[in-house]
Design an enzyme around this catalytic site. Structure first.
Site, PDB file in Angstrom:
ATOM      1  N   ASP A 223      24.655  54.512  10.939  1.00 23.92           N
ATOM      2  CA  ASP A 223      25.749  55.425  11.258  1.00 23.92           C
ATOM      3  C   ASP A 223      25.338  56.849  10.898  1.00 23.92           C
ATOM      4  O   ASP A 223      25.680  57.378   9.839  1.00 23.92           O
ATOM      5  CB  ASP A 223      27.073  55.013  10.599  1.00 23.92           C
ATOM      6  CG  ASP A 223      27.737  53.848  11.329  1.00 23.92           C
ATOM      7  OD1 ASP A 223      27.154  53.371  12.327  1.00 23.92           O
ATOM      8  OD2 ASP A 223      28.817  53.414  10.908  1.00 23.92           O
TER       9      ASP A 223
ATOM     10  N   HIS B   6      23.124  47.460   7.807  1.00 23.42           N
ATOM     11  CA  HIS B   6      24.288  48.347   7.928  1.00 23.42           C
ATOM     12  C   HIS B   6      25.561  47.651   7.427  1.00 23.42           C
ATOM     13  O   HIS B   6      26.212  48.133   6.509  1.00 23.42           O
ATOM     14  CB  HIS B   6      24.473  48.831   9.368  1.00 23.42           C
ATOM     15  CG  HIS B   6      25.636  49.787   9.492  1.00 23.42           C
ATOM     16  ND1 HIS B   6      25.634  51.014   8.855  1.00 23.42           N
ATOM     17  CD2 HIS B   6      26.837  49.692  10.120  1.00 23.42           C
ATOM     18  CE1 HIS B   6      26.787  51.634   9.104  1.00 23.42           C
ATOM     19  NE2 HIS B   6      27.534  50.857   9.858  1.00 23.42           N
TER      20      HIS B   6
ATOM     21  N   HIS C 170      36.589  46.396   7.087  1.00 26.45           N
ATOM     22  CA  HIS C 170      35.503  45.625   7.716  1.00 26.45           C
ATOM     23  C   HIS C 170      35.333  44.221   7.137  1.00 26.45           C
ATOM     24  O   HIS C 170      34.209  43.738   7.004  1.00 26.45           O
ATOM     25  CB  HIS C 170      34.171  46.386   7.625  1.00 26.45           C
ATOM     26  CG  HIS C 170      34.196  47.695   8.354  1.00 26.45           C
ATOM     27  ND1 HIS C 170      34.414  47.801   9.705  1.00 26.45           N
ATOM     28  CD2 HIS C 170      34.034  48.969   7.911  1.00 26.45           C
ATOM     29  CE1 HIS C 170      34.384  49.081  10.069  1.00 26.45           C
ATOM     30  NE2 HIS C 170      34.164  49.806   8.997  1.00 26.45           N
TER      31      HIS C 170
ATOM     32  N   HIS D 185      28.360  51.143   6.217  1.00 23.78           N
ATOM     33  CA  HIS D 185      29.510  50.659   6.981  1.00 23.78           C
ATOM     34  C   HIS D 185      30.854  50.893   6.277  1.00 23.78           C
ATOM     35  O   HIS D 185      31.800  51.322   6.902  1.00 23.78           O
ATOM     36  CB  HIS D 185      29.323  49.171   7.309  1.00 23.78           C
ATOM     37  CG  HIS D 185      30.050  48.710   8.531  1.00 23.78           C
ATOM     38  ND1 HIS D 185      30.218  49.498   9.647  1.00 23.78           N
ATOM     39  CD2 HIS D 185      30.657  47.519   8.822  1.00 23.78           C
ATOM     40  CE1 HIS D 185      30.891  48.803  10.566  1.00 23.78           C
ATOM     41  NE2 HIS D 185      31.175  47.608  10.085  1.00 23.78           N
TER      42      HIS D 185
ATOM     43  N   HIS E 125      33.121  52.979   3.884  1.00 27.96           N
ATOM     44  CA  HIS E 125      33.082  54.374   3.437  1.00 27.96           C
ATOM     45  C   HIS E 125      33.561  54.462   1.991  1.00 27.96           C
ATOM     46  O   HIS E 125      34.606  55.029   1.675  1.00 27.96           O
ATOM     47  CB  HIS E 125      33.895  55.261   4.376  1.00 27.96           C
ATOM     48  CG  HIS E 125      33.434  55.133   5.801  1.00 27.96           C
ATOM     49  ND1 HIS E 125      34.184  55.490   6.875  1.00 27.96           N
ATOM     50  CD2 HIS E 125      32.253  54.671   6.307  1.00 27.96           C
ATOM     51  CE1 HIS E 125      33.498  55.254   7.991  1.00 27.96           C
ATOM     52  NE2 HIS E 125      32.331  54.746   7.666  1.00 27.96           N
TER      53      HIS E 125
HETATM   54 FE   FE2 Z   1      29.534  51.405  10.504  1.00 27.80          FE
END
Ligand code: FE2
Ligand code: NAG
Length: 436
Positions: free
Chosen positions: A182, A300, A310, A339, A341
């Site tokens: 990302d 990731h 997620h 992935h 935050h």
């Molecule tokens: Fe991501």
């Protein structure tokens, strides 16, 4: 680390710093105030530069003693790099390849890749791209032996938080940067890729930046743009051939002669028997812990995650199910993910439980992108989760010697870099009870 070549970015950073304003203050459950997301920053479009001027310069390792120099021009220029150990005097010269891509109505600039070397370790080289006289850059090669300092930051994006994180990384005296996916958050709008290249150039032109892909790099639109990773693979070419991989989406490299780094692809096939799986098996089988006592893996999507964000994604659950045993048997020391935050550090784990011969898992997806922080965590924290906090920041892994490494997580305390979590890690290569 002020050096020729970064002058163009200085006024920009100054403007950003002067204009830093909090987009809002968020009160967390713990009862202290934490700033919210900050505005995105857009550097400039490619068309706004001299067509011959190299821009978006970044460098990456290629094998033990070479570096790839990547840059973009709006117009046709020679794909040549002149380099040497004193400013303005270039004994070496190398040519390379040029590529470009189309994405919807966007036509990229010319993307130049030139491999230079052999280079001396731990040495500053001055270089010029495309014979363009007005911009001289410099880079420092990593040391050939320990200690070495790796900066690790994921989900970087390009906001005023990103610029804060980048300033902290720049000051850290790091040797090489690892980005677990990302990058630009361009999300289909290609000029953001150019802007990201500009934003990171002051750092990425000076130290190798080694990246792997995240979900934001996919940029596939069914029926309209049917291939994946078009911008990522063209702009961020990594040294996959050198490790026997046939995909830019996964590869490995050694740094400081002692750390084997494996960059995995969370968004390509990872099932047992897939090309990536077979490549990983083969790569791990070649690791000699006498030579590289440290083995670090990057993905990731995290395999261990107690954040509410997620949860339940295939890339986390299925990839872990397919590959965790391989990493465990190989006695991998640390697995870094992005992935999420936020920051989270686990103890050594395997198969969902603490295991002193398993890798330590660390989520470091807190670079500063525009989506903001993932504030919610499952409660209570399971005992395997040792430290978790939703703040922007970055990590530094200083591999001190064959047995010891220091990991520090630096939180962006507003704009100050503060060590909020740190731990000594000992390599599993020296644990008699974990001998494979
Ligand atoms: Fe991501
Ligand atoms: C490695 O570094 C650690 C931490 O500084 C130190 O305690 C240890 O003695 C060192 N080991 C060797 C073999 O130098």
């Amino acid at each position: 680390m002020a050096a020729p070549g970064r002058t163009a970015a200085v006024p920009f950073l100054a403007v950003v710093l002067a204009g830093v304003a909090f987009a809002g203050v968020l009160v967390c459950a713990e009862g202290y105030e934490r700033p919210g997301p900050r505005d995105s920053v857009f550097v400039r479009r490619l068309e706004e530069t001299d067509p011959a001027a190299p821009e978006q310069v970044h460098v990456s390792l290629v094998g033990p003693d070479k570096m790839r120099i990547s840059w973009i021009t709006a117009g046709a220029t020679p794909t040549v790099v002149d380099y040497g150990t004193s400013p303005g005097s270039y004994q070496g010269s190398a040519t390379g390849e040029t590529s470009s891509y189309d994405y919807l109505l966007y036509h990229s600039g010319l993307i130049h890749d030139v491999v230079i070397g052999p280079l001396e370790p731990d040495t500053v080289y001055y270089y010029r791209c495309g014979s363009f006289l007005d911009r001289e850059f410099s880079l420092k090669t990593p040391p050939s032996s320990l200690p070495v300092k790796l900066a690790v930051v994921g989900d970087l994006g390009q906001t005023q938080w990103t610029t804060s994180t980048l300033q902290h990384i720049e000051k850290s005296g790091y040797d090489l940067l690892i980005l677990p996916g990302d990058l630009s958050y361009a999300d289909f709008y290609q000029p953001w890729w150019d802007s990201f290249g500009q934003l990171v150039e002051p750092l990425a032109s000076q130290r190798p930046w080694m990246v792997t892909q995240g979900n934001h790099e996919i940029e596939k639109i069914p029926l309209i743009h049917s291939s994946s990773f078009t911008a990522y693979n063209t702009r961020w070419r990594m040294p996959y051939e050198q490790s026997g991989s046939n995909s830019n989406l996964y590869y490995s490299f050694d740094v400081a002669g002692s750390v084997h780094v494996i960059m995995l692809g969370s968004y390509t096939d990872f099932d047992q028997g897939s090309p990536q799986f077979r490549w990983l098996q083969s790569d791990l089988s070649k690791v000699d812990r006498g030579r590289t006592p440290w083995v670090v893996v990057i993905v990731h999507a995290p395999w261990y995650n107690t954040n509410l964000a997620h949860q339940g994604e295939r890339e986390s659950i299925k990839m872990k199910a397919c590959m965790e045993e391989l990493l465990y048997q190989a006695r991998v020391d640390v697995v870094f993910a992005g992935h999420i935050h936020a920051y989270e550090r686990f103890t050594r784990v395997f198969n969902g439980r603490a295991d002193s011969c398993g890798p330590m898992h660390i989520t470091i997806g807190d670079g500063g992108n525009r989506e903001g922080l993932a504030n919610g965590f499952k409660t209570p924290a399971p005992k395997e989760s040792m430290f978790r906090e939703a703040s922007f920041g970055h990590g530094q892994l200083e591999v001190v010697n064959t047995s010891h490494a220091r990991w520090c997580w630096h939180r962006n305390d507003n704009d100050e870099s503060v060590i909020a979590d740190s731990i000594w890690i000992t390599s599993l290569s020296g644990e008699p009870s974990c001998k494979p």
